[in-house]
Motif scaffolding. Structure first.
Motif, PDB file in Angstrom:
ATOM      1  N   ALA A 391       0.802  -1.292   0.010  1.00  0.00           N
ATOM      2  CA  ALA A 391      -0.225  -0.009  -0.068  1.00  0.00           C
ATOM      3  C   ALA A 391       0.904   1.133   0.025  1.00  0.00           C
ATOM      4  O   ALA A 391       0.571   2.396  -0.716  1.00  0.00           O
ATOM      5  CB  ALA A 391      -0.779  -0.009   1.124  1.00  0.00           C
ATOM      6  N   LEU A 392       1.933   1.243   0.941  1.00  0.00           N
ATOM      7  CA  LEU A 392       2.795   2.419   0.808  1.00  0.00           C
ATOM      8  C   LEU A 392       3.318   2.580  -0.688  1.00  0.00           C
ATOM      9  O   LEU A 392       3.599   3.756  -0.962  1.00  0.00           O
ATOM     10  CB  LEU A 392       3.857   2.164   1.936  1.00  0.00           C
ATOM     11  N   ARG A 393       3.889   1.653  -1.335  1.00  0.00           N
ATOM     12  CA  ARG A 393       4.346   1.826  -2.454  1.00  0.00           C
ATOM     13  C   ARG A 393       3.235   2.403  -3.468  1.00  0.00           C
ATOM     14  O   ARG A 393       3.891   3.412  -4.406  1.00  0.00           O
ATOM     15  CB  ARG A 393       4.737   0.389  -3.380  1.00  0.00           C
ATOM     16  N   ARG A 394       2.169   1.849  -3.425  1.00  0.00           N
ATOM     17  CA  ARG A 394       1.171   2.519  -4.393  1.00  0.00           C
ATOM     18  C   ARG A 394       0.727   4.247  -4.030  1.00  0.00           C
ATOM     19  O   ARG A 394       0.916   5.058  -4.740  1.00  0.00           O
ATOM     20  CB  ARG A 394      -0.310   1.863  -4.187  1.00  0.00           C
ATOM     21  N   LEU A 395       0.793   4.384  -2.725  1.00  0.00           N
ATOM     22  CA  LEU A 395       0.686   5.790  -2.251  1.00  0.00           C
ATOM     23  C   LEU A 395       1.957   6.584  -2.651  1.00  0.00           C
ATOM     24  O   LEU A 395       1.837   7.831  -3.022  1.00  0.00           O
ATOM     25  CB  LEU A 395       0.481   5.956  -0.828  1.00  0.00           C
ATOM     26  N   ALA A 396       3.034   6.060  -2.865  1.00  0.00           N
ATOM     27  CA  ALA A 396       4.499   6.851  -3.029  1.00  0.00           C
ATOM     28  C   ALA A 396       4.387   7.013  -4.610  1.00  0.00           C
ATOM     29  O   ALA A 396       5.268   7.815  -4.911  1.00  0.00           O
ATOM     30  CB  ALA A 396       5.632   6.002  -2.609  1.00  0.00           C
ATOM     31  N   GLU A 397       3.667   6.425  -5.417  1.00  0.00           N
ATOM     32  CA  GLU A 397       3.527   6.680  -6.805  1.00  0.00           C
ATOM     33  C   GLU A 397       2.405   7.671  -7.126  1.00  0.00           C
ATOM     34  O   GLU A 397       2.256   8.116  -8.343  1.00  0.00           O
ATOM     35  CB  GLU A 397       3.358   5.233  -7.435  1.00  0.00           C
ATOM     36  N   ALA A 398       1.684   8.192  -6.190  1.00  0.00           N
ATOM     37  CA  ALA A 398       0.719   9.137  -6.390  1.00  0.00           C
ATOM     38  C   ALA A 398       1.276  10.286  -7.097  1.00  0.00           C
ATOM     39  O   ALA A 398       2.134  10.757  -6.557  1.00  0.00           O
ATOM     40  CB  ALA A 398      -0.051   9.234  -5.065  1.00  0.00           C
ATOM     41  N   ALA A 399       0.302  11.077  -7.622  1.00  0.00           N
ATOM     42  CA  ALA A 399       0.556  12.152  -8.334  1.00  0.00           C
ATOM     43  C   ALA A 399       0.764  13.471  -7.282  1.00  0.00           C
ATOM     44  O   ALA A 399       1.067  14.444  -7.567  1.00  0.00           O
ATOM     45  CB  ALA A 399      -0.260  12.611  -9.425  1.00  0.00           C
ATOM     46  N   GLU A 400      -0.158  13.348  -6.235  1.00  0.00           N
ATOM     47  CA  GLU A 400      -0.362  14.334  -5.102  1.00  0.00           C
ATOM     48  C   GLU A 400       0.845  14.046  -4.213  1.00  0.00           C
ATOM     49  O   GLU A 400       1.038  13.067  -3.526  1.00  0.00           O
ATOM     50  CB  GLU A 400      -1.736  13.859  -4.449  1.00  0.00           C
ATOM     51  N   SER A 401       1.475  15.443  -3.806  1.00  0.00           N
ATOM     52  CA  SER A 401       2.652  15.308  -3.112  1.00  0.00           C
ATOM     53  C   SER A 401       2.218  14.898  -1.611  1.00  0.00           C
ATOM     54  O   SER A 401       2.989  14.395  -0.705  1.00  0.00           O
ATOM     55  CB  SER A 401       3.293  16.530  -3.057  1.00  0.00           C
ATOM     56  N   LEU A 402       0.924  15.322  -1.358  1.00  0.00           N
ATOM     57  CA  LEU A 402       0.266  15.193   0.075  1.00  0.00           C
ATOM     58  C   LEU A 402       0.609  13.780   0.321  1.00  0.00           C
ATOM     59  O   LEU A 402       0.999  13.404   1.246  1.00  0.00           O
ATOM     60  CB  LEU A 402      -1.129  15.481  -0.005  1.00  0.00           C
ATOM     61  N   LEU A 403       0.317  12.808  -0.549  1.00  0.00           N
ATOM     62  CA  LEU A 403       0.344  11.403  -0.129  1.00  0.00           C
ATOM     63  C   LEU A 403       1.844  10.990  -0.276  1.00  0.00           C
ATOM     64  O   LEU A 403       2.320  10.142   0.670  1.00  0.00           O
ATOM     65  CB  LEU A 403      -0.337  10.458  -1.500  1.00  0.00           C
ATOM     66  N   ARG A 404       2.631  11.319  -0.966  1.00  0.00           N
ATOM     67  CA  ARG A 404       3.978  11.091  -1.259  1.00  0.00           C
ATOM     68  C   ARG A 404       4.776  11.479   0.214  1.00  0.00           C
ATOM     69  O   ARG A 404       5.590  10.873   0.905  1.00  0.00           O
ATOM     70  CB  ARG A 404       4.878  11.432  -2.221  1.00  0.00           C
ATOM     71  N   ARG A 405       4.429  12.495   0.669  1.00  0.00           N
ATOM     72  CA  ARG A 405       4.718  13.278   1.911  1.00  0.00           C
ATOM     73  C   ARG A 405       4.421  12.229   3.311  1.00  0.00           C
ATOM     74  O   ARG A 405       5.160  12.047   4.189  1.00  0.00           O
ATOM     75  CB  ARG A 405       4.276  14.656   2.397  1.00  0.00           C
ATOM     76  N   GLY A 406       3.166  11.717   3.228  1.00  0.00           N
ATOM     77  CA  GLY A 406       2.788  11.011   4.145  1.00  0.00           C
ATOM     78  C   GLY A 406       3.634   9.561   4.155  1.00  0.00           C
ATOM     79  O   GLY A 406       3.766   9.006   5.341  1.00  0.00           O
ATOM     80  N   VAL A 407       3.906   9.091   2.994  1.00  0.00           N
ATOM     81  CA  VAL A 407       4.614   7.863   2.915  1.00  0.00           C
ATOM     82  C   VAL A 407       5.939   8.338   3.445  1.00  0.00           C
ATOM     83  O   VAL A 407       6.478   7.263   4.351  1.00  0.00           O
ATOM     84  CB  VAL A 407       4.646   7.274   1.464  1.00  0.00           C
ATOM     85  N   ALA A 408       6.646   9.423   2.912  1.00  0.00           N
ATOM     86  CA  ALA A 408       7.899   9.606   3.825  1.00  0.00           C
ATOM     87  C   ALA A 408       7.916   9.688   5.198  1.00  0.00           C
ATOM     88  O   ALA A 408       9.182   9.582   5.671  1.00  0.00           O
ATOM     89  CB  ALA A 408       8.197  10.965   2.948  1.00  0.00           C
ATOM     90  N   ARG A 409       6.931   9.961   5.683  1.00  0.00           N
ATOM     91  CA  ARG A 409       6.958  10.283   7.208  1.00  0.00           C
ATOM     92  C   ARG A 409       6.545   8.885   7.854  1.00  0.00           C
ATOM     93  O   ARG A 409       6.422   8.684   9.068  1.00  0.00           O
ATOM     94  CB  ARG A 409       5.776  11.330   7.555  1.00  0.00           C
ATOM     95  N   HIS A 410       6.173   7.918   7.162  1.00  0.00           N
ATOM     96  CA  HIS A 410       5.526   6.645   7.735  1.00  0.00           C
ATOM     97  C   HIS A 410       6.448   5.907   8.408  1.00  0.00           C
ATOM     98  O   HIS A 410       7.669   5.596   7.955  1.00  0.00           O
ATOM     99  CB  HIS A 410       4.552   5.919   6.737  1.00  0.00           C
ATOM    100  N   PRO A 411       6.123   5.241   9.582  1.00  0.00           N
ATOM    101  CA  PRO A 411       7.093   4.479  10.389  1.00  0.00           C
ATOM    102  C   PRO A 411       7.194   3.038   9.613  1.00  0.00           C
ATOM    103  O   PRO A 411       8.428   2.654   9.950  1.00  0.00           O
ATOM    104  CB  PRO A 411       6.530   4.277  11.685  1.00  0.00           C
ATOM    105  N   ASN A 412       6.451   2.753   8.782  1.00  0.00           N
ATOM    106  CA  ASN A 412       6.595   1.349   8.337  1.00  0.00           C
ATOM    107  C   ASN A 412       7.239   1.402   6.743  1.00  0.00           C
ATOM    108  O   ASN A 412       7.363   0.394   5.905  1.00  0.00           O
ATOM    109  CB  ASN A 412       5.306   0.535   8.135  1.00  0.00           C
TER     110      ASN A 412
END
Length: 453
Positions: A391-412
């Protein structure tokens, strides 16, 4: 803030897992020092020393209070460069001169005097700053501020409802142009005081009186023909008007807005007043407002906690999202109501606690939010600290930087994902990736080496 040109360094400075040797090396770069200044808690002496050695007076401004040890404070106080030695004190004085607010502890540190002494400082701007910042001051101190010869100090002393104005001071304050509007908005008014304020030609005073929660029915009646949109909205929210009058007042303001009145637009949609009396009304009186056509009444009702089940069912289905979110914060909100609301509209991340942190929220459902079409809703999935890597991989590929930032902060997040996000085109994503405590120590050293540190 993120360094736009060196986001890896600014983010690394915030990384809670960064070892001391990494942080000391970071201090040699401006972006690294900026990140270090945003770290939580006390800075180790070696880090503070490195920041002093490589930085300037703007760096020294951030080295104060509990952020540094007594030894570093002495080191700064004895620094041979006056700009470094006096950096924080100069910053505090300049801020006070600009009229901007500062915490009371910062004022004490900047001026080297206790708050009880600062109240009598020769500088009126400083006394006003103390009145603005010292929220829990004793009544004796408040009286001294109310008697201050400078109007700006008196205004600052009465801006907030607490610590308040003693009854014996109310006549004097209500006659003082510097504080009249402040005080008129919250002290109980006698009929004579009210009449005096109504004779005043200052529009701000009438607006302040209209928002006073202690108005009697007779006082409210005096306001019903005032054309000011803000006054009309305040009167429409009064406990002393009937439904017909409330509808008439709102209709008049809406007509003013339709005619192009900015004041009416602000009064209807941006003014922060609420019928707070409704929270304290008897239950049967409150329940009648379930049918109110005015959102603000249903919103206040939704913030109560003792409504019957049928009332909650109706508020959970209210046409206004604001009302539904307020109702969902009650202690016993059903799990399906919480999930339905968040799945449809996401969460409000500047209001704590989050709805997804509600004890009844079905946390196991968070991973399914990754499949929702709205990026704001997909972002909520990241509140699951065990979100699967797929799921993190999918969100890291999102066009929205909001989602990529969330992945960048995620503990997993994985090392591979962090590596990709460290090269993201958005500097804020890079900054957050470098600040993630999951970043391997070897990669931290690699960032420093690549930057020539």
């Amino acid at each position: 803030m993120t360094s736009l040109h060196h986001p890896q360094l600014s983010g690394l400075g915030r990384n809670p897992a960064a070892p001391e040797d990494v942080l000391v090396r970071l201090a040699a770069h401006k972006a690294g020092r900026h990140g270090l200044s945003l770290r939580r808690g006390r800075l180790a002496d070696a880090i503070a020393e490195a920041m002093l050695a490589h930085g300037d007076d703007s760096t020294a401004v951030r080295l104060h209070g509990d952020r540094i040890s007594p030894a570093i404070r002495r080191r700064i106080a004895e620094h041979p460069v006056p700009a470094i030695r006096d950096a924080f004190a100069n910053f505090v004085r300049e801020t006070v001169d600009c009229g901007a607010g500062l915490p009371i502890a910062a004022l004490e540190e900047g001026y080297g005097r206790a708050r009880t002494a600062l109240v009598d400082a020769p500088n009126a701007k400083l006394r006003a700053a103390v009145a603005q910042a010292w929220y829990d001051r004793p009544l004796a101190v408040q009286v001294r501020l109310l008697a201050d010869p400078d109007p700006a100090v008196r205004a600052a002393a009465t801006f907030h409802r607490q610590p308040g104005v003693p009854p014996e001071w109310r006549d004097r304050c209500l006659a003082d142009p510097a504080v009249r509007a402040n005080v008129a908005s919250y002290v109980p008014l006698t009929s004579d005081q009210f009449a005096q304020l109504m004779r005043c030609e200052d529009e701000r005073v009438h607006q302040a009186v209209a928002g006073n929660p202690h108005l009697t029915a007779e006082m409210v009646a005096r306001f019903l023909d005032v054309e000011d949109p803000q006054v009309r909205v305040e009167m429409a929210q009064s406990r002393h008007v009937d439904d017909a009058t409330r509808h008439r007042l709102y209709a008049l303001v809406e007509a003013q807005r339709a005619a192009g009145s900015i004041k009416a637009e602000v009064a209807l949609h941006w003014h922060s007043s609420e019928p707070q009396w409704l929270r304290e009304a008897p239950l049967d009186e409150r329940i009648a407002y379930l049918d109110s056509p005015f959102t603000i009444f249903r919103y206040v009702l939704a913030t109560c906690r003792d409504l019957p089940e049928e009332a909650w069912r109706r508020l959970d289905a209210d046409p206004e999202l604001r009302v539904r979110r307020a109702a969902a914060r009650r202690p016993d909100t059903p799990p399906e109501v919480l999930e339905r609301l968040v799945r449809a509209h996401g969460d409000v991340f500047h209001v704590r606690p989050l709805l997804v942190d509600h004890p009844n929220f079905p946390r196991h459902a968070l991973r399914t939010f990754v499949d929702e079409p709205s990026p704001e809703v997909r972002y909520v999935a990241l509140q699951n600290p065990e979100l699967p890597v797929a799921a993190l991989r999918r969100l890291a590929e999102a066009a929205e930087s909001l989602l990529r930032r969330g992945v960048a902060r995620h503990p997993n997040v994985t090392d591979a994902l962090l590596e990709r996000l460290l090269s993201d085109p958005d500097p804020e994503v890079v900054d957050d990736a470098a600040a993630n405590s999951a970043l391997p120590s070897a990669r931290m050293h690699g960032i420093l080496t690549a930057a020539g540190l």
